[in-house]
Design a protein around this motif. Sequence first.
Motif, mmCIF file in Angstrom:
data_model
loop_
_atom_site.group_PDB
_atom_site.id
_atom_site.type_symbol
_atom_site.label_atom_id
_atom_site.label_comp_id
_atom_site.label_asym_id
_atom_site.label_seq_id
_atom_site.Cartn_x
_atom_site.Cartn_y
_atom_site.Cartn_z
ATOM 1 N N THR A 191 -10.308 -9.251 32.912
ATOM 2 C CA THR A 191 -10.656 -10.654 32.634
ATOM 3 C C THR A 191 -9.595 -11.478 32.652
ATOM 4 O O THR A 191 -9.729 -12.572 33.239
ATOM 5 C CB THR A 191 -11.317 -10.646 31.151
ATOM 6 N N PHE A 192 -8.323 -11.147 32.083
ATOM 7 C CA PHE A 192 -7.286 -12.111 32.076
ATOM 8 C C PHE A 192 -6.776 -12.316 33.404
ATOM 9 O O PHE A 192 -6.328 -13.506 34.034
ATOM 10 C CB PHE A 192 -6.072 -11.529 31.287
ATOM 11 N N LEU A 193 -6.734 -11.351 34.368
ATOM 12 C CA LEU A 193 -6.253 -11.218 35.822
ATOM 13 C C LEU A 193 -7.127 -12.197 36.681
ATOM 14 O O LEU A 193 -6.529 -13.111 37.342
ATOM 15 C CB LEU A 193 -6.270 -9.943 36.446
ATOM 16 N N LEU A 213 3.714 -12.590 35.730
ATOM 17 C CA LEU A 213 3.276 -12.481 36.967
ATOM 18 C C LEU A 213 3.805 -13.986 37.864
ATOM 19 O O LEU A 213 3.540 -14.806 37.098
ATOM 20 C CB LEU A 213 1.918 -12.031 37.363
ATOM 21 N N CYS A 214 4.226 -13.954 38.908
ATOM 22 C CA CYS A 214 4.371 -15.176 39.621
ATOM 23 C C CYS A 214 3.032 -15.992 39.909
ATOM 24 O O CYS A 214 2.170 -15.306 40.281
ATOM 25 C CB CYS A 214 5.104 -15.009 40.746
ATOM 26 N N SER A 263 -1.946 -10.524 27.974
ATOM 27 C CA SER A 263 -1.085 -11.763 27.853
ATOM 28 C C SER A 263 0.419 -11.641 28.581
ATOM 29 O O SER A 263 0.973 -12.096 29.237
ATOM 30 C CB SER A 263 -1.103 -12.829 26.670
ATOM 31 N N LEU A 264 0.895 -10.259 28.011
ATOM 32 C CA LEU A 264 2.207 -10.021 28.404
ATOM 33 C C LEU A 264 2.227 -9.620 29.966
ATOM 34 O O LEU A 264 3.440 -10.105 30.700
ATOM 35 C CB LEU A 264 2.731 -8.696 27.452
ATOM 36 N N ASN A 270 7.449 -6.685 29.314
ATOM 37 C CA ASN A 270 6.122 -7.000 30.003
ATOM 38 C C ASN A 270 5.220 -5.712 30.104
ATOM 39 O O ASN A 270 4.361 -5.680 31.092
ATOM 40 C CB ASN A 270 6.243 -7.863 31.127
ATOM 41 N N LEU A 271 5.529 -4.578 29.522
ATOM 42 C CA LEU A 271 4.766 -3.396 29.766
ATOM 43 C C LEU A 271 4.748 -2.787 31.026
ATOM 44 O O LEU A 271 3.844 -1.682 31.554
ATOM 45 C CB LEU A 271 3.320 -3.751 29.379
ATOM 46 N N GLN A 272 5.813 -2.810 31.765
ATOM 47 C CA GLN A 272 6.109 -2.383 33.143
ATOM 48 C C GLN A 272 6.764 -0.940 32.767
ATOM 49 O O GLN A 272 7.651 -0.922 31.924
ATOM 50 C CB GLN A 272 6.962 -3.228 34.078
#
Length: 392
Positions: A18-20, A391-392, A385-386, A352-354
């Motif tokens: 949903t956020f994406l 993301l750019c 959110s993170l 950012n959870l990568q």
Amino acid sequence: MFKWIIVGGGIQGTTLATFLLKTGKVTINELAIIDKNARPLEKWKKRADIISMPFLRSPVVHHIDVKPDSLKSYVKRNKKDWPTALYGYYKRPSLDAFNEHCNQLMEEVAIKKAWIQGEALTLEKTDDRWSVSLTNGQKVYGKNLVLALGIGEQLMWPEWARDLKKRNPDKVLHIFDDKVLDFTSIMTPIAIIGGGITAAHLAVKMSNHFPAEVTLIKRHPFRIHTFDSDPAWLGPKNQTGYRKITDYRMRREQIKNARHRGSLPQDLYATLKNSIRKGTIRVADHEVMAIKIEDKRVHLFDDKNNKIGTFGMVILATGFESSLPGKSLIQPIIEKYHLRCAECGYPIVSKNLQWGENLYVTGALAELEIGPIARNISGARQAASLIVNSLC
């Protein structure tokens, strides 16, 4: 090739999707969500329904949409009984209101277009893309991969219950097992094992069908907490200090200490106590250690071989194992791509959870970064959110 692949279509996966989508980071045609269930949130809805949970434990600002007031606004617009759809000081939404809001969002973003029903078998990174092989032979390719794996497949079965299941599988089940609870064939009396929110909801529900035939067996006193961790963990008050800790063993210890495992909120406790006073539910304080099967009945015993009771059916409400989610899926890529893990086996990820190149995690897999709320709806929102904001 997709721009984003999300493995897992529960609360965590659908929140990120949903956020994406709503922030314009991806279009629906660039997104794939892989889940073995036929529909988004299917397991969540089934499990909440089976215990007849009337209200969520979390407040109205915790949901799967981007804007914090989205669920509250939805309730006021669409439910005639909206004042009763939000419970108590924290405005906890009714299960119906929460699920209806989720359904509306799924329609709005057309998430079914991204849905791929299947079970991920292997993961592989080749050049600039990830591939996910499914058990049905299908392969899905994408630039970015997100592991939104929950602990829902890791049901906690005590050793004595495993023994009972082997010897007489019709006499025991875990409430979150895929096996359907058939009320028409249950032999009473019924033992419910557990002392937390699931056990309490289930005991109340079962006592409505089988009054005075339900015994709740718990190994610790009732633990009364409004939420399953202190609300200070939702924001900087606790998170700032937590993220300054560089020793991941200390982070794991903080997570363990912060979670109110096996707890229930005050309103549910009051409902349960009322049923106990009326005699529709009996409570026994024991830890089951052994069983005996005789005349189609199950005899339960404690660690001193004292008999706890005799029952026609045993239902476990013992929660989930705390081991690494999706271990068989992710262990090979941990080894192949040298992904960092803490001593407990969980991922060490960036802010950012990568976790690796174009590889992200959310939910339980992100808890060493997010903290004790990672597995909850609030944690899903923070994780989304993170990731999206990076993301750019």
